[in-house]
Design an enzyme around this catalytic site. Structure first.
Site, PDB file in Angstrom:
ATOM      1  NE  ARG A 123       6.723  -0.696  10.508  1.00  0.00           N
ATOM      2  CZ  ARG A 123       5.614  -0.568   9.776  1.00  0.00           C
ATOM      3  NH1 ARG A 123       5.662   0.017   8.583  1.00  0.00           N
ATOM      4  NH2 ARG A 123       4.473  -1.022  10.214  1.00  0.00           N
ATOM      5  NE  ARG A 150      -3.990  -1.123   9.764  1.00  0.00           N
ATOM      6  CZ  ARG A 150      -2.930  -0.526   9.229  1.00  0.00           C
ATOM      7  NH1 ARG A 150      -2.928   0.753   8.998  1.00  0.00           N
ATOM      8  NH2 ARG A 150      -1.864  -1.235   8.919  1.00  0.00           N
ATOM      9  CE  LYS A 200      -1.955  -1.043   3.921  1.00  0.00           C
ATOM     10  NZ  LYS A 200      -1.291  -2.342   4.196  1.00  0.00           N
ATOM     11  NE  ARG A 237       1.736  -5.030  11.556  1.00  0.00           N
ATOM     12  CZ  ARG A 237       2.734  -4.657  10.752  1.00  0.00           C
ATOM     13  NH1 ARG A 237       3.928  -5.169  10.889  1.00  0.00           N
ATOM     14  NH2 ARG A 237       2.511  -3.775   9.816  1.00  0.00           N
ATOM     15  NE  ARG A 242       7.246  -2.957   6.252  1.00  0.00           N
ATOM     16  CZ  ARG A 242       5.941  -2.722   6.322  1.00  0.00           C
ATOM     17  NH1 ARG A 242       5.320  -2.058   5.351  1.00  0.00           N
ATOM     18  NH2 ARG A 242       5.242  -3.194   7.327  1.00  0.00           N
TER      19      ARG A 242
HETATM   20  P1  ADP Z   1       2.252  -1.803   3.227  1.00  0.00           P
HETATM   21  O1  ADP Z   1       2.277  -0.303   3.194  1.00  0.00           O
HETATM   22  O2  ADP Z   1       1.025  -2.372   2.568  1.00  0.00           O
HETATM   23  O3  ADP Z   1       2.465  -2.364   4.576  1.00  0.00           O
HETATM   24  P2  ADP Z   1       4.835  -1.640   1.849  1.00  0.00           P
HETATM   25  O4  ADP Z   1       4.566  -0.741   0.702  1.00  0.00           O
HETATM   26  O5  ADP Z   1       5.603  -1.098   2.983  1.00  0.00           O
HETATM   27  O6  ADP Z   1       3.462  -2.328   2.331  1.00  0.00           O
HETATM   28  O7  ADP Z   1       5.582  -2.937   1.279  1.00  0.00           O
HETATM   29  C1  ADP Z   1       5.965  -4.031   2.141  1.00  0.00           C
HETATM   30  C2  ADP Z   1       7.336  -4.562   1.718  1.00  0.00           C
HETATM   31  O8  ADP Z   1       7.229  -5.197   0.431  1.00  0.00           O
HETATM   32  C3  ADP Z   1       8.406  -3.482   1.548  1.00  0.00           C
HETATM   33  O9  ADP Z   1       9.642  -4.025   1.922  1.00  0.00           O
HETATM   34  C4  ADP Z   1       8.351  -3.150   0.064  1.00  0.00           C
HETATM   35  O10 ADP Z   1       9.623  -2.645  -0.374  1.00  0.00           O
HETATM   36  C5  ADP Z   1       8.037  -4.512  -0.546  1.00  0.00           C
HETATM   37  N1  ADP Z   1       7.217  -4.435  -1.762  1.00  0.00           N
HETATM   38  C6  ADP Z   1       6.246  -3.535  -2.053  1.00  0.00           C
HETATM   39  N2  ADP Z   1       5.675  -3.792  -3.254  1.00  0.00           N
HETATM   40  C7  ADP Z   1       6.290  -4.904  -3.723  1.00  0.00           C
HETATM   41  C8  ADP Z   1       6.141  -5.695  -4.923  1.00  0.00           C
HETATM   42  N3  ADP Z   1       5.232  -5.401  -5.869  1.00  0.00           N
HETATM   43  N4  ADP Z   1       6.939  -6.775  -5.048  1.00  0.00           N
HETATM   44  C9  ADP Z   1       7.830  -7.090  -4.073  1.00  0.00           C
HETATM   45  N5  ADP Z   1       8.024  -6.401  -2.945  1.00  0.00           N
HETATM   46  C10 ADP Z   1       7.270  -5.320  -2.762  1.00  0.00           C
HETATM   47  P1  ADP Z   2       1.521  -1.533   7.397  1.00  0.00           P
HETATM   48  O1  ADP Z   2       1.884  -0.503   6.344  1.00  0.00           O
HETATM   49  O2  ADP Z   2       2.577  -2.556   7.536  1.00  0.00           O
HETATM   50  O3  ADP Z   2       0.172  -2.107   7.225  1.00  0.00           O
HETATM   51  P2  ADP Z   2       1.187   0.745   9.081  1.00  0.00           P
HETATM   52  O4  ADP Z   2       2.436   1.513   9.008  1.00  0.00           O
HETATM   53  O5  ADP Z   2       0.051   1.183   8.213  1.00  0.00           O
HETATM   54  O6  ADP Z   2       1.529  -0.768   8.779  1.00  0.00           O
HETATM   55  O7  ADP Z   2       0.668   0.664  10.556  1.00  0.00           O
HETATM   56  C1  ADP Z   2       1.491   0.271  11.626  1.00  0.00           C
HETATM   57  C2  ADP Z   2       0.638   0.145  12.889  1.00  0.00           C
HETATM   58  O8  ADP Z   2       0.059   1.412  13.212  1.00  0.00           O
HETATM   59  C3  ADP Z   2      -0.546  -0.795  12.764  1.00  0.00           C
HETATM   60  O9  ADP Z   2      -0.181  -2.148  13.008  1.00  0.00           O
HETATM   61  C4  ADP Z   2      -1.477  -0.228  13.848  1.00  0.00           C
HETATM   62  O10 ADP Z   2      -1.052  -0.611  15.143  1.00  0.00           O
HETATM   63  C5  ADP Z   2      -1.250   1.256  13.730  1.00  0.00           C
HETATM   64  N1  ADP Z   2      -2.232   1.882  12.811  1.00  0.00           N
HETATM   65  C6  ADP Z   2      -1.945   2.506  11.625  1.00  0.00           C
HETATM   66  N2  ADP Z   2      -3.074   2.970  11.052  1.00  0.00           N
HETATM   67  C7  ADP Z   2      -4.105   2.631  11.875  1.00  0.00           C
HETATM   68  C8  ADP Z   2      -5.518   2.803  11.843  1.00  0.00           C
HETATM   69  N3  ADP Z   2      -6.131   3.424  10.825  1.00  0.00           N
HETATM   70  N4  ADP Z   2      -6.244   2.314  12.886  1.00  0.00           N
HETATM   71  C9  ADP Z   2      -5.653   1.699  13.909  1.00  0.00           C
HETATM   72  N5  ADP Z   2      -4.342   1.484  13.999  1.00  0.00           N
HETATM   73  C10 ADP Z   2      -3.553   1.951  13.006  1.00  0.00           C
END
Ligand code: ADP
Ligand code: ADP
Ligand code: ZN
Length: 214
Positions: free
Chosen positions: A160, A88, A13, A171, A127
């Site tokens: 992280r 979420r 995302k 999660r 990541r």
């Molecule tokens: P989210 O915001 O949904 O948690 P991230 O954008 O941080 O996800 O991506 C999670 C991990 O996967 C990161 O290490 C990112 O660099 C990697 N990643 C993101 N998109 C891709 C893809 N299309 N193929 C492989 N790895 C990816």
């Molecule tokens: P990811 O990109 O890997 O899905 P985020 O960076 O979006 O993770 O979120 C990290 C953490 O922050 C989540 O696991 C949650 O604890 C908290 N968080 C982020 N956004 C929200 C939300 N909209 N509602 C509740 N908790 C949130």
């Protein structure tokens, strides 16, 4: 253009939201980034949020909703925004809709980035995030030019705490229970679109651009 990114933790995302923000010149609003910035700055909100984040749990709705509603009312959001990590939960989505409706606005697209659970744990363990600017990399798929160093600002890259495998599993469960129901919610609102998140990040982005328009 008002966009919501949906998908499991690690689906990509944030990676896609950053590119959307750049191409369509709209702000990228990541609630995870907002919480991490608050933790780093030692704010009250940061202290409260951290106890939940460390456990892989969602931060309670009441700590998130007002923050986002205030943010999307700011000047730079008049042409739209891409929300990453919010909503979420169903109550968060309802609160956002109510706030938008009150000013005659609505969400245009909820983009669901689909990645099966099996891929997620692998993605999260690879990541790496920049301690300073929040840029994200992947050890295998999207490596930085120099190991452990951010391409953009030269600071250190870390795993992280909440990306350790035991927390990722938690999660994922939280995602299935509390966030996945949003797919039906936005399908009913006729704004849901889906992209395959398992392909290369450039191909995911191309699929998104096809939907949003050039
Ligand atoms: P989210 O915001 O949904 O948690 P991230 O954008 O941080 O996800 O991506 C999670 C991990 O996967 C990161 O290490 C990112 O660099 C990697 N990643 C993101 N998109 C891709 C893809 N299309 N193929 C492989 N790895 C990816
Ligand atoms: P990811 O990109 O890997 O899905 P985020 O960076 O979006 O993770 O979120 C990290 C953490 O922050 C989540 O696991 C949650 O604890 C908290 N968080 C982020 N956004 C929200 C939300 N909209 N509602 C509740 N908790 C949130
Ligand atoms: Zn950086």
């Amino acid at each position: 253009m008002k966009i919501i990114m949906l998908g499991a933790p690690g689906a990509g995302k944030g990676t896609q939201a950053k590119q959307i923000a750049e191409k369509y010149k709209i702000p990228h609003i990541s609630t995870g980034d907002i919480f991490r910035a608050n933790i780093k700055n030692g704010t009250e909100l940061g202290k409260k949020a951290k106890t939940f984040m460390d456990q892989g749990l969602l931060v309670p709705d009441e700590l998130v909703v007002d923050l986002v509603v205030d943010r999307v009312r700011q000047e730079d959001c008049t042409n739209g925004y891409v929300l990453d990590g919010f909503p979420r939960t169903i109550p968060q989505a309802e609160a956002l809709d109510a706030a938008l409706e009150a000013i005659g606005e609505k969400i245009d697209y909820a983009i669901n980035v689909e990645v099966p659970d099996e891929n997620i744990v692998r993605r999260m363990s690879g990541r790496r995030a920049c301690v300073a600017c929040g840029a994200t990399y992947h050890l295998v798929h999207i490596p930085p030019k120099a190991e452990g160093i951010c391409d953009k600002c030269g600071k250190e890259l870390i795993l992280r705490d909440d990306d350790k495998p035991e927390t990722v599993e938690k999660r994922l469960n939280v995602y299935h229970e509390q966030t996945q129901p949003l797919i039906n919610y936005y399908t009913d609102k006729k704004v849901l679109v889906e992209v395959d998140g398992t392909v290369d990040m450039a191909d995911v982005f191309a699929a998104i651009v096809k939907i949003l328009g050039e």
